[in-house]
Design a protein around this motif. Structure first.
Motif, PDB file in Angstrom:
ATOM      1  N   VAL A 127       2.046   3.181  -5.237  1.00  0.00           N
ATOM      2  CA  VAL A 127       0.849   3.426  -6.041  1.00  0.00           C
ATOM      3  C   VAL A 127       1.257   3.716  -7.472  1.00  0.00           C
ATOM      4  O   VAL A 127       1.978   4.680  -7.741  1.00  0.00           O
ATOM      5  CB  VAL A 127       0.032   4.622  -5.506  1.00  0.00           C
ATOM      6  N   GLY A 165       5.609   5.922  -6.156  1.00  0.00           N
ATOM      7  CA  GLY A 165       4.442   6.056  -7.009  1.00  0.00           C
ATOM      8  C   GLY A 165       4.846   6.721  -8.297  1.00  0.00           C
ATOM      9  O   GLY A 165       5.923   7.311  -8.387  1.00  0.00           O
ATOM     10  N   ASP A 196       0.802  -1.220   0.000  1.00  0.00           N
ATOM     11  CA  ASP A 196       0.000   0.000   0.000  1.00  0.00           C
ATOM     12  C   ASP A 196       0.837   1.273   0.000  1.00  0.00           C
ATOM     13  O   ASP A 196       0.299   2.363  -0.152  1.00  0.00           O
ATOM     14  CB  ASP A 196      -0.951  -0.013   1.202  1.00  0.00           C
ATOM     15  N   LEU A 208      -4.541  10.772  -3.125  1.00  0.00           N
ATOM     16  CA  LEU A 208      -4.252   9.458  -2.532  1.00  0.00           C
ATOM     17  C   LEU A 208      -4.131   9.613  -1.019  1.00  0.00           C
ATOM     18  O   LEU A 208      -3.577  10.593  -0.526  1.00  0.00           O
ATOM     19  CB  LEU A 208      -2.957   8.885  -3.110  1.00  0.00           C
ATOM     20  N   ILE A 238       3.189   7.084   1.397  1.00  0.00           N
ATOM     21  CA  ILE A 238       3.539   6.389   0.165  1.00  0.00           C
ATOM     22  C   ILE A 238       5.010   6.651  -0.141  1.00  0.00           C
ATOM     23  O   ILE A 238       5.463   7.793  -0.104  1.00  0.00           O
ATOM     24  CB  ILE A 238       2.632   6.883  -0.979  1.00  0.00           C
TER      25      ILE A 238
END
Lengths: 433, 472
Positions: A100, A148, A97, A117, A145
């Motif tokens: 992304v 990505g 997770d 996000l 994150i």
């Protein structure tokens, strides 16, 4: 924003379970608050909160005492920038997770630039990384994150490492964008494209300031932005100073662009990440009051952004008055103490080293009312260390979150204990440590 | 190595026999034998020259000799590039430089068995990516030494961390990634200027996830089954190739004029392993895979020098000891892939306690700068778990055991009279975060002196750039 401070109420509820008075007595207490360091001190904890730090001989009799004589006592460590709870195993091992990717073009993407996000939906308190980090003294962390292919890395959260389902202390705790060469590669290979896209994104966010309320969310409302509506909404919170904007940048010229952004947008709470050449523009960062999260061990020119890399970066930034935070790892956020120790070995004052692991990151994310120091009213996240926590040979001997002593069990300890004796007469799968 | 020497001696004697025969000029022979074909086993020889040193005595210093001994308040004397003496006191010869080591420590130089400096240098741009020949799963023919960029600033950084020698390996994408090379950490104009004289070659092999991930959609292997089939077929091919050369030598010795077998550089490297000249360094994380690999080792009768990364060595430390295979390990890295999921921080001391050879390695241009701290963490975690190892014993993980697994322990890796004076003067206890290498000597030459910024080495790449000559 208030609705997004999810867990504070819940934590008050959960701490009723730990409704007892505990005193951690006899250690050298580094409060990281106005009291400074208290020799032979006692940390008084009631209902999961710090009551006060007093002299060891001033502990009221109603308190259960935990002996810390000869030990070092600090606030729980705060992982300055991690992906804890968002990744178990990074590569070829299922969903991650903290990563992304947008893949094929879709007709109605919820996000075009990544700002929308939001990791709060992906946090898993059962991750084995959480106890593995916690037993080493890490009690809370910013998590977001880490990879990505959007321009923005979306919105991160601040989480407790309690392992409870109510771990999130603050959702929508920060926005993150990388303006180093890493990301300009995905934006036409040039900062000439990247920064224009950033500026445009914020211009679109600013344009919806006037259009608020339920109507703004109606699908039939026309929206022709480069961003999507959820992106613009998220960036508006950044513009309004409700969540800090983290810029990853290394080369001095990029950092000066970040400083210029801050000057153009004084309401934005700007934080610099990585900052390998930060020392070269330390005065400008100090003047703009931009704090820095860095890995002080980065002393190699990994690319042309990092030519000036040096082990003295943290010390020089601190010297100029920049607030430095240390701890950019996930599986090994437990090594943040070693990183800080190496910064100290290269000139950072020891207290600043400990601040870089505690109060400084708590301030960045606006949770310093709750975390980061041992001060009355704050959450009782406390660690008892065998010695100087920045020494590689020291250990966290006891870890408290909200006043509750945490288990020392981890998957790694169990594996160790299972194989400590290889002469088992049973198959190893029957050995339960 | 002995096989190599005896083979070379054999070749020489055969050659001279052939020449004598030729000289005796027996008229009635139809033809003389052609010269026997000889493979040059050292075509890229070392051109290393030690930095000149002076006779030096470090006094009043805490010494870890690297083989388990500790001398408090001792002295070490080195001269002409070699350790001369160490002990509670040594005679100070006339003219020797004397350094007061009060409060400081001396250890052998750190040797890293696992580095990609020069083949994956800084800056780590695409143009510099020379560590993995990811074109087919068996590339035993390639040599890391042919891709080493000596201007990688990482060498200087490692020097400031007390690293005096290191093995540079190809990456781990392939079943057989290619030959490794051992370097002295004295970067100069060329790789050959750094090459450790007399050090054997190694071969990099890899287990597990990397080969199957890289080749799974490129013709295989795509499973661990395929990996093992790939090693076995390669070893079998190497045995076949070895026989073809043995036949050639036998026929030649019998006076025939056999056709020279076609050289196969890939199999030549593998034959070097089968003949004990080239040391196997195998990237392998899981206990089950390492155990299979030790069976493959028995099947084809070669020796693995060291497993690398070896996250799960603690599960089979007894088998590693029985098979005399070292484990080159991190203190605490974990979780970046499934085969790195079962790390325990006590891996290194658990391997050591089982009587197996434990090595602390870096595989990192940052980690190589503080391998002493990696050992310190493992040592400390071991003690906390009840594994009582002294600091003096633990230093074997950093110098002696790596030197053994690289085949250079006769020359370096401990402070013993007659060995190369590769040593570090530390500002204090090297098991502390705050301790730094103050002086680093290689072959008795002072190659790094923290107190003398003007003398700090600067790579070509950093010359004329921001921060040239800065504290790094």
């Amino acid at each position: 924003m208030n609705k997004k401070i999810l867990a504070i109420g819940a934590m008050l509820l959960s701490s009723i379970a730990a409704a007892q008075q505990t005193a951690i007595v006899g250690g050298t207490v580094h409060t990281m608050g106005p009291m400074g360091t208290v020799e032979n001190g006692a940390v008084l904890i009631n209902d999961g909160k710090i009551v006060s730090v007093v002299s060891a001989d001033a502990v009221p009799s109603s308190y259960t005492q935990v002996n810390a004589t000869g030990k070092i006592v600090t606030p729980g460590l705060f992982g300055a920038l991690t992906s804890l709870g968002l990744v178990e195993v990074g590569m070829s091992a299922g969903s991650v997770d903290s990563s992304v990717v947008h893949g094929e073009e879709r007709e109605n993407p919820v996000s075009s630039v990544g700002a929308a996000l939001d990791v709060q939906y992906g946090f898993n308190p059962d991750s084995t990384l959480i106890p593995i980090s916690r037993v080493e003294g890490v009690t809370a962390a910013a998590t977001g994150i880490s990879y990505g292919d959007y321009m923005f890395n979306g919105q991160g959260a601040v989480a407790s490492l309690s392992g409870e389902f109510d771990s999130l202390i603050r959702a929508n705790a920060f926005m993150h964008v990388d303006v180093s060469s890493n990301v300009s590669d995905s934006h036409g290979g040039s900062r000439a494209a990247l920064w224009v896209a950033i500026e445009q994104s914020f211009a679109e966010a600013a344009s919806i300031r006037q259009v608020t309320g339920f109507a703004a969310y109606m699908p039939r409302m026309e929206w022709h932005g480069m961003t999507t509506r959820p992106d613009a909404e998220a960036l508006l919170h950044v513009l309004n100073g409700k969540m800090p904007l983290l810029f990853t940048a290394d080369r001095a010229a990029d950092i000066m662009q970040v400083v210029a952004f801050k000057k153009r947008n004084p309401t934005v709470d700007v934080v610099l990440v990585n900052a390998v050449e930060g020392w070269r523009v330390a005065e400008a960062l100090a003047e703009a009051r931009i704090p820095v999260i860095l890995n002080p061990e980065n002393n190699l020119p990994g690319g042309f952004d990092q030519i000036g890399a040096t082990l003295t970066n943290a010390a020089r930034l601190h010297q100029a008055g920049v607030q430095v935070s240390i701890g950019m790892e996930t599986h090994n956020i437990r090594l943040a103490t070693q990183h800080a120790g190496n910064a100290v070995a290269n000139g950072l004052p020891w207290q600043a080293g400990l601040a870089s692991l505690t109060i400084n990151p708590a301030r960045i994310y606006g949770v310093d009312e709750l975390l980061g120091s041992l001060e009355p009213g704050k959450q009782a996240d406390v660690v008892i260390w065998s010695g100087d926590p920045l020494e590689v040979t020291s250990h966290a001997e006891a870890v408290f979150i909200e006043g509750e002593q945490m288990s020392t069990d981890t998957r790694q300890h169990k594996l160790r204990d299972r194989y400590m004796n290889l002469n088992s007469d049973k198959p190893m799968t029957h050995v339960r440590p | 190595m002995t096989t190599s020497i005896s083979r070379n001696v054999l070749i020489l004697s055969l050659l001279s026999a052939a020449m004598l025969t030729g000289c005796s000029g027996s008229e009635n022979e139809d033809k003389t034998q052609k010269p026997m074909f000889e493979i040059d086993k050292d075509p890229y020889p070392s051109t290393y020259h030690p930095v000149p040193g002076e006779a030096t005595v470090i006094t009043n210093v805490t010494i870890l000799d690297g083989i388990g001994g500790k001398i408090d308040n001792g002295s070490v004397y080195f001269s002409d590039g070699k350790i001369v003496a160490l002990g509670e006191s040594v005679d100070i010869p006339d003219g020797a430089t004397v350094i007061d080591g009060q409060g400081k420590w001396v250890t052998p130089g750190i040797i890293d068995t696992h580095s990609h400096l020069g083949v994956y240098p800084s800056p780590s741009v695409q143009s510099h990516s020379d560590g993995n020949e990811m074109t087919k799963p068996v590339t035993a023919e390639v040599h890391a030494e042919h891709a080493i960029w000596p201007h990688d600033p990482g060498f200087q950084r490692a020097l400031a961390g007390g690293v005096t020698a290191m093995q540079i390996l190809p990456g781990s994408a392939n079943l057989f990634g290619g030959r490794t090379v051992t370097l002295k950490n004295v970067p100069d104009r060329t790789m050959q200027d750094m090459k450790f004289p007399g050090a054997p070659y190694g071969i990099k092999m890899a287990c597990g996830e990397n080969p199957k991930r890289v080749y799974g959609s490129k013709g295989g292997p795509m499973t661990r089954m395929g990996n093992v089939a790939g090693y076995r077929q390669a070893w079998s091919d190497a045995q076949n190739y070895q026989r073809s050369w043995e036949q050639y030598y036998a026929d030649y010795e019998a006076g025939k004029d056999p056709k020279v077998p076609k050289r196969d550089l890939k199999l030549e490297t593998l034959v070097g392993v089968l003949e004990g000249e080239i040391i196997v360094h195998m990237h392998c994380y899981r206990a089950d895979e390492m155990t299979v690999m030790m069976d493959v080792m028995q099947e084809f009768n070669y020796q693995i020098g060291s497993f690398h990364h070896a996250i799960e060595s603690y599960k089979i430390a007894d088998k590693l000891a029985e098979n005399n295979v070292c484990s080159s390990m991190w203190a605490d890295w974990w979780g970046f892939k499934m085969e790195a999921y079962d790390t325990v921080k006590e891996n290194i001391p658990m391997v050591h306690a089982a009587g197996a050879c434990a090595v602390v390695h870096s595989d990192s241009d940052l980690g190589i700068q503080r391998l002493n701290q990696e050992a310190a963490k493992a040592w400390s975690d071991g003690i906390r778990a009840g594994i009582d190892i002294s600091q003096a014993e633990a230093w074997q993980w950093l110098s002696a055991n790596p030197a053994k697994s690289l085949g250079i322990f006769e020359q370096t890796g401990s402070l013993e009279s007659g060995k190369y004076a590769d040593l570090v003067l530390w500002s204090g206890d090297p098991f502390s975060t705050y301790t730094q290498a103050e002086r680093v000597y290689i072959d008795g030459g002072l190659i790094y002196d923290r107190a003398n910024p003007a003398g700090w080495p600067v790579s070509d790449f950093e010359l004329g750039q921001v921060g040239e000559g800065d504290a790094k």
